[in-house]
Design a protein around this motif. Structure first.
Motif, PDB file in Angstrom:
ATOM      1  N   ILE A  16     -48.763 -88.429 -59.930  1.00  0.00           N
ATOM      2  CA  ILE A  16     -47.701 -88.589 -58.944  1.00  0.00           C
ATOM      3  C   ILE A  16     -47.545 -87.357 -58.042  1.00  0.00           C
ATOM      4  N   GLU A  17     -47.624 -86.157 -58.597  1.00  0.00           N
ATOM      5  CA  GLU A  17     -47.459 -84.940 -57.803  1.00  0.00           C
ATOM      6  C   GLU A  17     -48.567 -84.813 -56.764  1.00  0.00           C
ATOM      7  N   ALA A  18     -49.787 -85.147 -57.144  1.00  0.00           N
ATOM      8  CA  ALA A  18     -50.922 -85.056 -56.219  1.00  0.00           C
ATOM      9  C   ALA A  18     -50.776 -86.052 -55.076  1.00  0.00           C
ATOM     10  N   VAL A  19     -50.320 -87.260 -55.381  1.00  0.00           N
ATOM     11  CA  VAL A  19     -50.129 -88.279 -54.350  1.00  0.00           C
ATOM     12  C   VAL A  19     -49.020 -87.839 -53.391  1.00  0.00           C
ATOM     13  N   PHE A  20     -47.902 -87.372 -53.934  1.00  0.00           N
ATOM     14  CA  PHE A  20     -46.804 -86.917 -53.085  1.00  0.00           C
ATOM     15  C   PHE A  20     -47.263 -85.780 -52.180  1.00  0.00           C
ATOM     16  N   ASP A  21     -47.952 -84.797 -52.759  1.00  0.00           N
ATOM     17  CA  ASP A  21     -48.387 -83.643 -51.972  1.00  0.00           C
ATOM     18  C   ASP A  21     -49.337 -84.046 -50.851  1.00  0.00           C
ATOM     19  N   ARG A  22     -50.209 -85.009 -51.103  1.00  0.00           N
ATOM     20  CA  ARG A  22     -51.133 -85.464 -50.054  1.00  0.00           C
ATOM     21  C   ARG A  22     -50.358 -86.157 -48.930  1.00  0.00           C
ATOM     22  N   HIS A  29     -53.254 -84.895 -43.150  1.00  0.00           N
ATOM     23  CA  HIS A  29     -53.485 -86.326 -42.926  1.00  0.00           C
ATOM     24  C   HIS A  29     -54.827 -86.563 -42.234  1.00  0.00           C
ATOM     25  N   HIS A  30     -55.196 -85.636 -41.374  1.00  0.00           N
ATOM     26  CA  HIS A  30     -56.458 -85.775 -40.634  1.00  0.00           C
ATOM     27  C   HIS A  30     -57.663 -85.844 -41.576  1.00  0.00           C
ATOM     28  N   ASP A  31     -57.557 -85.226 -42.752  1.00  0.00           N
ATOM     29  CA  ASP A  31     -58.679 -85.187 -43.700  1.00  0.00           C
ATOM     30  C   ASP A  31     -58.947 -86.525 -44.379  1.00  0.00           C
ATOM     31  N   TRP A  32     -57.931 -87.360 -44.522  1.00  0.00           N
ATOM     32  CA  TRP A  32     -58.132 -88.607 -45.257  1.00  0.00           C
ATOM     33  C   TRP A  32     -57.780 -89.874 -44.475  1.00  0.00           C
ATOM     34  N   MET A  33     -57.074 -89.737 -43.388  1.00  0.00           N
ATOM     35  CA  MET A  33     -56.745 -90.915 -42.587  1.00  0.00           C
ATOM     36  C   MET A  33     -57.974 -91.376 -41.805  1.00  0.00           C
ATOM     37  N   PRO A  34     -58.186 -92.664 -41.700  1.00  0.00           N
ATOM     38  CA  PRO A  34     -59.343 -93.161 -40.950  1.00  0.00           C
ATOM     39  C   PRO A  34     -59.128 -93.005 -39.446  1.00  0.00           C
ATOM     40  N   VAL A  72     -36.540 -87.714 -45.507  1.00  0.00           N
ATOM     41  CA  VAL A  72     -36.238 -87.622 -46.940  1.00  0.00           C
ATOM     42  C   VAL A  72     -37.423 -86.937 -47.607  1.00  0.00           C
ATOM     43  N   PHE A  73     -37.126 -85.940 -48.431  1.00  0.00           N
ATOM     44  CA  PHE A  73     -38.161 -85.201 -49.155  1.00  0.00           C
ATOM     45  C   PHE A  73     -37.630 -84.937 -50.559  1.00  0.00           C
ATOM     46  N   GLU A  74     -38.003 -85.792 -51.509  1.00  0.00           N
ATOM     47  CA  GLU A  74     -37.559 -85.668 -52.898  1.00  0.00           C
ATOM     48  C   GLU A  74     -38.807 -85.653 -53.776  1.00  0.00           C
ATOM     49  N   ARG A  75     -39.424 -84.480 -53.887  1.00  0.00           N
ATOM     50  CA  ARG A  75     -40.665 -84.348 -54.642  1.00  0.00           C
ATOM     51  C   ARG A  75     -40.410 -84.603 -56.114  1.00  0.00           C
ATOM     52  N   PRO A  76     -41.201 -85.418 -56.781  1.00  0.00           N
ATOM     53  CA  PRO A  76     -42.411 -86.110 -56.356  1.00  0.00           C
ATOM     54  C   PRO A  76     -42.224 -87.618 -56.184  1.00  0.00           C
ATOM     55  N   THR A  77     -40.993 -88.076 -55.936  1.00  0.00           N
ATOM     56  CA  THR A  77     -40.771 -89.528 -55.992  1.00  0.00           C
ATOM     57  C   THR A  77     -40.470 -90.217 -54.664  1.00  0.00           C
ATOM     58  N   ARG A  78     -40.029 -89.484 -53.654  1.00  0.00           N
ATOM     59  CA  ARG A  78     -39.608 -90.177 -52.433  1.00  0.00           C
ATOM     60  C   ARG A  78     -39.847 -89.315 -51.202  1.00  0.00           C
ATOM     61  N   LEU A  79     -40.457 -89.948 -50.196  1.00  0.00           N
ATOM     62  CA  LEU A  79     -40.768 -89.276 -48.932  1.00  0.00           C
ATOM     63  C   LEU A  79     -40.597 -90.289 -47.812  1.00  0.00           C
ATOM     64  N   VAL A  80     -39.804 -89.934 -46.792  1.00  0.00           N
ATOM     65  CA  VAL A  80     -39.609 -90.820 -45.653  1.00  0.00           C
ATOM     66  C   VAL A  80     -39.808 -90.014 -44.382  1.00  0.00           C
ATOM     67  N   TYR A  81     -40.673 -90.528 -43.534  1.00  0.00           N
ATOM     68  CA  TYR A  81     -40.871 -89.957 -42.200  1.00  0.00           C
ATOM     69  C   TYR A  81     -40.021 -90.737 -41.210  1.00  0.00           C
ATOM     70  N   GLN A 146     -55.552 -94.468 -51.010  1.00  0.00           N
ATOM     71  CA  GLN A 146     -56.183 -94.922 -52.244  1.00  0.00           C
ATOM     72  C   GLN A 146     -57.655 -94.484 -52.286  1.00  0.00           C
ATOM     73  N   ALA A 147     -58.362 -94.668 -51.208  1.00  0.00           N
ATOM     74  CA  ALA A 147     -59.784 -94.309 -51.140  1.00  0.00           C
ATOM     75  C   ALA A 147     -59.989 -92.800 -51.226  1.00  0.00           C
ATOM     76  N   SER A 148     -59.064 -92.021 -50.689  1.00  0.00           N
ATOM     77  CA  SER A 148     -59.231 -90.567 -50.720  1.00  0.00           C
ATOM     78  C   SER A 148     -59.237 -90.021 -52.146  1.00  0.00           C
ATOM     79  N   PHE A 149     -58.455 -90.632 -53.023  1.00  0.00           N
ATOM     80  CA  PHE A 149     -58.463 -90.203 -54.412  1.00  0.00           C
ATOM     81  C   PHE A 149     -59.640 -90.780 -55.172  1.00  0.00           C
ATOM     82  N   ALA A 150     -60.048 -91.995 -54.819  1.00  0.00           N
ATOM     83  CA  ALA A 150     -61.202 -92.619 -55.477  1.00  0.00           C
ATOM     84  C   ALA A 150     -62.477 -91.818 -55.220  1.00  0.00           C
TER      85      ALA A 150
END
Length: 153
Positions: A16-22, A29-34, A72-81, A146-150
């Motif tokens: 969960i922490e790794a997903v939130f941090d990414r 975002h430029h590194d993993w967004m298509p 909203v920035f509530e590491r590691p459970t909630r993020l809203v842009y 999902q693909a970036s972690f895979a």
């Protein structure tokens, strides 16, 4: 005002922490967004310091630039842009892409991705186009996450 809301869900093979941090790393975002099948081009953080509530950014897309901030920035459970599309001193469209993360066990994370889009004025006539773009962009974002972690496994 026209409003469109939807949600998507995926399980990501990462803690969960790794997903939130990414998700919170705006310039990363430029590194993993298509860059194909999407309007995304780049994102730039415009305020100093590490990402947190109130951090500002600019999304650069094939249809222009939109400013935004972390609402909203509530590491590691909630993020809203929160982004908005200004035009002649008014906001004609704005959106709130958000992520709710839960530990799904076995080193995986369930990502519930919500999106809210508001369109004002004559832009409401373009709501069908906004809906298609929003759903496609948000789906593409989750699939890319999902693909970036895979790829790391």
């Amino acid at each position: 005002m026209a409003v469109y809301e939807f949600e998507l869900e995926r399980v990501i093979a990462a803690p969960i922490e790794a997903v939130f941090d990414r998700l919170a790393d705006i310039e990363g975002h430029h590194d993993w967004m298509p860059h194909k099948r999407t309007i995304f081009r780049a994102t730039e953080q415009t305020s100093p310091g590490p990402p947190r509530r109130g951090t500002t950014y600019v999304d650069r897309t094939s249809v222009g630039s939109t400013p935004g901030e972390i609402a909203v920035f509530e590491r590691p459970t909630r993020l809203v842009y929160h982004w908005w599309e200004p035009w002649r001193g008014r906001i004609i469209a704005e959106g709130w892409p958000g992520y709710e993360l839960t530990d799904a066990g076995d080193g995986t994370t369930r990502v519930r991705h919500t999106a809210r889009l508001q369109v004002r004025g004559t832009r409401q006539l373009a709501m069908p186009v906004y809906r298609v773009l929003a759903k496609r962009e948000r789906t593409t974002t989750l699939e890319a996450l999902q693909a970036s972690f895979a790829q790391e496994q």
